[in-house]
Design a protein around this motif. Structure first.
Motif, PDB file in Angstrom:
ATOM      1  N   ASP A   6    -113.416  11.779 -13.674  1.00  0.00           N
ATOM      2  CA  ASP A   6    -112.312  10.855 -13.424  1.00  0.00           C
ATOM      3  C   ASP A   6    -111.011  11.395 -13.996  1.00  0.00           C
ATOM      4  O   ASP A   6    -111.011  12.300 -14.833  1.00  0.00           O
ATOM      5  CB  ASP A   6    -112.603   9.497 -14.071  1.00  0.00           C
ATOM      6  N   THR A   7    -109.919  10.802 -13.559  1.00  0.00           N
ATOM      7  CA  THR A   7    -108.609  11.125 -14.097  1.00  0.00           C
ATOM      8  C   THR A   7    -107.750   9.877 -14.060  1.00  0.00           C
ATOM      9  O   THR A   7    -107.965   8.994 -13.238  1.00  0.00           O
ATOM     10  CB  THR A   7    -107.930  12.271 -13.325  1.00  0.00           C
ATOM     11  N   GLU A   8    -106.820   9.804 -14.976  1.00  0.00           N
ATOM     12  CA  GLU A   8    -105.867   8.700 -14.960  1.00  0.00           C
ATOM     13  C   GLU A   8    -104.683   9.085 -14.111  1.00  0.00           C
ATOM     14  O   GLU A   8    -104.216  10.218 -14.151  1.00  0.00           O
ATOM     15  CB  GLU A   8    -105.365   8.402 -16.377  1.00  0.00           C
ATOM     16  N   LEU A   9    -104.214   8.142 -13.320  1.00  0.00           N
ATOM     17  CA  LEU A   9    -102.971   8.360 -12.600  1.00  0.00           C
ATOM     18  C   LEU A   9    -102.238   7.038 -12.495  1.00  0.00           C
ATOM     19  O   LEU A   9    -102.827   5.970 -12.622  1.00  0.00           O
ATOM     20  CB  LEU A   9    -103.190   8.998 -11.222  1.00  0.00           C
ATOM     21  N   ASN A  10    -100.947   7.143 -12.285  1.00  0.00           N
ATOM     22  CA  ASN A  10    -100.103   5.966 -12.177  1.00  0.00           C
ATOM     23  C   ASN A  10     -99.912   5.653 -10.696  1.00  0.00           C
ATOM     24  O   ASN A  10     -99.162   6.345 -10.011  1.00  0.00           O
ATOM     25  CB  ASN A  10     -98.757   6.240 -12.851  1.00  0.00           C
ATOM     26  N   PRO A  11    -100.557   4.598 -10.173  1.00  0.00           N
ATOM     27  CA  PRO A  11    -100.436   4.289  -8.752  1.00  0.00           C
ATOM     28  C   PRO A  11     -99.009   3.933  -8.336  1.00  0.00           C
ATOM     29  O   PRO A  11     -98.661   4.041  -7.162  1.00  0.00           O
ATOM     30  CB  PRO A  11    -101.392   3.116  -8.545  1.00  0.00           C
ATOM     31  N   HIS A  12     -98.173   3.566  -9.301  1.00  0.00           N
ATOM     32  CA  HIS A  12     -96.771   3.283  -8.981  1.00  0.00           C
ATOM     33  C   HIS A  12     -96.087   4.511  -8.379  1.00  0.00           C
ATOM     34  O   HIS A  12     -95.202   4.381  -7.535  1.00  0.00           O
ATOM     35  CB  HIS A  12     -96.028   2.824 -10.242  1.00  0.00           C
ATOM     36  N   GLN A  13     -96.516   5.716  -8.792  1.00  0.00           N
ATOM     37  CA  GLN A  13     -95.915   6.936  -8.266  1.00  0.00           C
ATOM     38  C   GLN A  13     -96.144   7.054  -6.756  1.00  0.00           C
ATOM     39  O   GLN A  13     -95.297   7.577  -6.033  1.00  0.00           O
ATOM     40  CB  GLN A  13     -96.452   8.168  -8.988  1.00  0.00           C
ATOM     41  N   ILE A  14     -97.282   6.569  -6.278  1.00  0.00           N
ATOM     42  CA  ILE A  14     -97.567   6.601  -4.841  1.00  0.00           C
ATOM     43  C   ILE A  14     -96.645   5.628  -4.111  1.00  0.00           C
ATOM     44  O   ILE A  14     -96.036   5.966  -3.094  1.00  0.00           O
ATOM     45  CB  ILE A  14     -99.042   6.239  -4.567  1.00  0.00           C
ATOM     46  N   VAL A  15     -96.521   4.417  -4.659  1.00  0.00           N
ATOM     47  CA  VAL A  15     -95.714   3.379  -4.016  1.00  0.00           C
ATOM     48  C   VAL A  15     -94.223   3.708  -4.120  1.00  0.00           C
ATOM     49  O   VAL A  15     -93.494   3.671  -3.125  1.00  0.00           O
ATOM     50  CB  VAL A  15     -96.012   2.003  -4.656  1.00  0.00           C
ATOM     51  N   TYR A  16     -93.756   4.074  -5.317  1.00  0.00           N
ATOM     52  CA  TYR A  16     -92.340   4.376  -5.536  1.00  0.00           C
ATOM     53  C   TYR A  16     -91.879   5.530  -4.655  1.00  0.00           C
ATOM     54  O   TYR A  16     -90.803   5.507  -4.070  1.00  0.00           O
ATOM     55  CB  TYR A  16     -92.101   4.699  -7.010  1.00  0.00           C
ATOM     56  N   ARG A  17     -92.718   6.544  -4.541  1.00  0.00           N
ATOM     57  CA  ARG A  17     -92.354   7.723  -3.748  1.00  0.00           C
ATOM     58  C   ARG A  17     -92.659   7.529  -2.257  1.00  0.00           C
ATOM     59  O   ARG A  17     -92.357   8.384  -1.452  1.00  0.00           O
ATOM     60  CB  ARG A  17     -93.078   8.957  -4.287  1.00  0.00           C
ATOM     61  N   GLN A  18     -93.295   6.413  -1.919  1.00  0.00           N
ATOM     62  CA  GLN A  18     -93.665   6.110  -0.531  1.00  0.00           C
ATOM     63  C   GLN A  18     -94.439   7.272   0.079  1.00  0.00           C
ATOM     64  O   GLN A  18     -94.137   7.771   1.167  1.00  0.00           O
ATOM     65  CB  GLN A  18     -92.431   5.769   0.306  1.00  0.00           C
ATOM     66  N   LEU A  19     -95.487   7.685  -0.643  1.00  0.00           N
ATOM     67  CA  LEU A  19     -96.261   8.861  -0.250  1.00  0.00           C
ATOM     68  C   LEU A  19     -97.363   8.516   0.736  1.00  0.00           C
ATOM     69  O   LEU A  19     -97.978   7.455   0.662  1.00  0.00           O
ATOM     70  CB  LEU A  19     -96.913   9.501  -1.482  1.00  0.00           C
ATOM     71  N   ASP A  20     -97.603   9.443   1.632  1.00  0.00           N
ATOM     72  CA  ASP A  20     -98.824   9.431   2.432  1.00  0.00           C
ATOM     73  C   ASP A  20     -99.808  10.307   1.676  1.00  0.00           C
ATOM     74  O   ASP A  20     -99.579  11.514   1.527  1.00  0.00           O
ATOM     75  CB  ASP A  20     -98.576  10.023   3.821  1.00  0.00           C
ATOM     76  N   VAL A  21    -100.882   9.712   1.166  1.00  0.00           N
ATOM     77  CA  VAL A  21    -101.889  10.444   0.405  1.00  0.00           C
ATOM     78  C   VAL A  21    -103.132  10.550   1.276  1.00  0.00           C
ATOM     79  O   VAL A  21    -103.657   9.542   1.757  1.00  0.00           O
ATOM     80  CB  VAL A  21    -102.222   9.742  -0.927  1.00  0.00           C
ATOM     81  N   VAL A  22    -103.583  11.797   1.504  1.00  0.00           N
ATOM     82  CA  VAL A  22    -104.706  12.053   2.393  1.00  0.00           C
ATOM     83  C   VAL A  22    -105.704  12.958   1.691  1.00  0.00           C
ATOM     84  O   VAL A  22    -105.316  13.934   1.039  1.00  0.00           O
ATOM     85  CB  VAL A  22    -104.217  12.734   3.697  1.00  0.00           C
ATOM     86  N   GLY A  23    -106.965  12.638   1.832  1.00  0.00           N
ATOM     87  CA  GLY A  23    -108.019  13.501   1.320  1.00  0.00           C
ATOM     88  C   GLY A  23    -108.788  14.117   2.467  1.00  0.00           C
ATOM     89  O   GLY A  23    -108.929  13.514   3.534  1.00  0.00           O
ATOM     90  N   SER A  24    -109.263  15.328   2.255  1.00  0.00           N
ATOM     91  CA  SER A  24    -110.075  15.994   3.271  1.00  0.00           C
ATOM     92  C   SER A  24    -111.117  16.835   2.548  1.00  0.00           C
ATOM     93  O   SER A  24    -110.793  17.594   1.641  1.00  0.00           O
ATOM     94  CB  SER A  24    -109.202  16.877   4.166  1.00  0.00           C
ATOM     95  N   TRP A  25    -112.357  16.703   2.966  1.00  0.00           N
ATOM     96  CA  TRP A  25    -113.437  17.366   2.257  1.00  0.00           C
ATOM     97  C   TRP A  25    -113.998  18.563   2.999  1.00  0.00           C
ATOM     98  O   TRP A  25    -114.488  19.501   2.389  1.00  0.00           O
ATOM     99  CB  TRP A  25    -114.553  16.364   1.974  1.00  0.00           C
ATOM    100  N   ALA A  26    -113.952  18.558   4.303  1.00  0.00           N
ATOM    101  CA  ALA A  26    -114.625  19.616   5.044  1.00  0.00           C
ATOM    102  C   ALA A  26    -113.776  20.062   6.233  1.00  0.00           C
ATOM    103  O   ALA A  26    -112.723  19.499   6.501  1.00  0.00           O
ATOM    104  CB  ALA A  26    -115.989  19.126   5.533  1.00  0.00           C
ATOM    105  N   PHE A  27    -114.256  21.067   6.931  1.00  0.00           N
ATOM    106  CA  PHE A  27    -113.570  21.563   8.109  1.00  0.00           C
ATOM    107  C   PHE A  27    -114.591  21.790   9.209  1.00  0.00           C
ATOM    108  O   PHE A  27    -115.795  21.871   8.953  1.00  0.00           O
ATOM    109  CB  PHE A  27    -112.787  22.844   7.807  1.00  0.00           C
TER     110      PHE A  27
END
Length: 193
Positions: free
Chosen positions: A120-141
């Motif tokens: 696990d890791t700590e992160l500040n979810p406000h950074q996602i909202v404040y920056r209006q980020l599109d956060v995408v995960g991808s595991w395979a190809f």
């Protein structure tokens, strides 16, 4: 590299947009002006990236006496607007939170380095909202992504000294190649014969 080929379209990456990268070389945010930066996990990998022409600024956060100072330097190098696209490919949980603060408002953040559960890791979810980020995960190809990667290889080889990052081993020395990769003695091992 193949994972990046498969994941970039998921984050809305467009041709001509230069990405930042959080990876074996650490976080490499791309300033909207186009300068590429590497923030690294080891001096050897950073030196190899620099020698190959990959990145413009190389920062070592892992071996730094003050990792926060290096992260501030990476943020400053990304410019006041941050990166359009940051790609985490380090496999280090802490890199995920670091990448969030390197992305610019309205940017995209690809998380593709977490292939195994490293914790696990700590992160500040406000950074996602404040920056209006599109956060995408991808595991395979897929096989299509592998074909695209092979298609891109000539252009990549023409632009970067990829050959200098490869150590060739005869097939019968496969155990040596695996041991050298595990020890970090080589960047990329290729079996031949």
């Amino acid at each position: 590299m193949t994972a990046t080929v498969s994941a970039r379209p998921l984050a809305g990456h467009r041709p001509g947009q230069r990405p930042g990268r959080a990876g074996r070389g650490g976080l490499r945010p791309t300033r909207r002006g186009g300068t590429r930066h590497h923030r690294g996990r080891s001096e050897r990998r950073l030196a190899a990236a620099a020698a190959a022409g990959i990145g413009d600024v190389h920062l070592n956060i892992v071996d730094a006496a003050d990792a926060e100072a290096v992260l501030r330097e990476a943020r400053a190098a990304a410019g006041p607007d941050g990166a359009d696209l940051v790609i985490e490919c380090a496999g280090v949980p802490g890199a995920v939170a670091q990448g969030l603060i390197l992305a610019g408002r309205g940017g995209s953040y690809l998380v593709i380095g977490q292939y195994t559960d490293a914790g696990d890791t700590e992160l500040n979810p406000h950074q996602i909202v404040y920056r209006q980020l599109d956060v995408v995960g991808s595991w395979a190809f897929t096989g299509d992504h592998l074909v695209e990667y092979v298609r891109l290889l000539p252009a990549l080889a023409a632009r970067f000294d990829l050959e200098g990052m490869v150590t060739v081993y005869p097939l019968e020395h496969h155990a040596d190649a695996l041991a050298d990769v595990a020890a970090g003695a080589v960047l990329k091992a290729v079996l031949s014969g």
